[in-house]
Design a protein around this motif. Sequence first.
Motif, PDB file in Angstrom:
ATOM      1  N   HIS A 129       1.041  -1.260   0.068  1.00  0.00           N
ATOM      2  CA  HIS A 129       0.158   0.038  -0.096  1.00  0.00           C
ATOM      3  C   HIS A 129       0.910   1.284  -0.144  1.00  0.00           C
ATOM      4  N   ARG A 161      -1.851  -1.008  -4.020  1.00  0.00           N
ATOM      5  CA  ARG A 161      -3.091  -0.284  -3.556  1.00  0.00           C
ATOM      6  C   ARG A 161      -2.353   1.016  -3.505  1.00  0.00           C
ATOM      7  N   THR A 166      -2.908   5.199  -2.391  1.00  0.00           N
ATOM      8  CA  THR A 166      -3.810   6.148  -2.072  1.00  0.00           C
ATOM      9  C   THR A 166      -3.397   7.545  -2.368  1.00  0.00           C
ATOM     10  N   HIS A 177      -6.943   4.555  -4.500  1.00  0.00           N
ATOM     11  CA  HIS A 177      -7.969   5.202  -3.537  1.00  0.00           C
ATOM     12  C   HIS A 177      -7.801   6.567  -3.379  1.00  0.00           C
ATOM     13  N   SER A 231      -7.688   7.389   9.577  1.00  0.00           N
ATOM     14  CA  SER A 231      -8.907   6.836   9.229  1.00  0.00           C
ATOM     15  C   SER A 231      -9.106   6.905   7.844  1.00  0.00           C
ATOM     16  N   ASP A 279      -7.028   4.246   5.309  1.00  0.00           N
ATOM     17  CA  ASP A 279      -7.609   2.656   4.946  1.00  0.00           C
ATOM     18  C   ASP A 279      -6.465   1.740   5.130  1.00  0.00           C
ATOM     19  N   CYS A 280      -5.789   1.882   6.122  1.00  0.00           N
ATOM     20  CA  CYS A 280      -4.467   1.035   6.145  1.00  0.00           C
ATOM     21  C   CYS A 280      -4.906  -0.270   6.522  1.00  0.00           C
ATOM     22  N   ARG A 281      -4.475  -1.416   6.141  1.00  0.00           N
ATOM     23  CA  ARG A 281      -5.027  -2.751   6.268  1.00  0.00           C
ATOM     24  C   ARG A 281      -3.886  -3.683   6.589  1.00  0.00           C
TER      25      ARG A 281
END
Length: 220
Positions: A18, A48, A50, A86, A98, A101-103
């Motif tokens: 990410h 991913r 952002t 994203h 928030s 959206d770190c997973r």
Amino acid sequence: MAANGAIIEAFKDEKRVHIIDFDINQGCQYITLIQSIAKLPGKPPHLRLTGIDDPESVQHLNGGLEIIGLRLEKLAEVLGVSFEFHAVASRTSLVTPSMLDCRSGEALVVNFAFQLHHMPDESVSTINQRDQLLRMVMSLDPKLVTVVEQDVNTNTSPFFPRFIEAYSYYSAVFESLDATLPRESQDRMNVERQCLARDIVNIVACEGEEIIERYEVAGK
């Protein structure tokens, strides 16, 4: 694009990566990155991205983030790279974890390309926005943070040293332009008028909080 080599290194042995970019601009860096990922041996990791952009920027008002995301998604599909985009429309100083959206299970990379020098620090205000941003980023436990900035001090220097620094730095920039583009080139004139002239005026003619281009040397 200067950070891509380090980012590619961070991809090793990772299945999911990410990247958070705090100033994605036109996304050109990630065209090159996706092309490089596609050439990696074995199955490329899932990427991913952002991208953060100020909601008041001209780029955002023209649908910039959405257009960038679609362009990168199409490129990744053609090259066989698993990819998600994203978009986060927010001023950098207002970004919170928030929003990002770190997973779990993802290697996190944070990219600051010519962004941190726009963040006011303790020399401007008791509210150190740059420090707050960096603390927030480090709380995310990134595997890699890349920073690309100009190596010149225009932040805390008084007028005359700041003028000398700017003169020396931008003289080299204009010499580089002389070596690559003729003076009548429209591309060169656009760069000089829309980028360099604006930066130079801000650095030389402004003081205190009015200075936006707060470059610092590497040691700082």
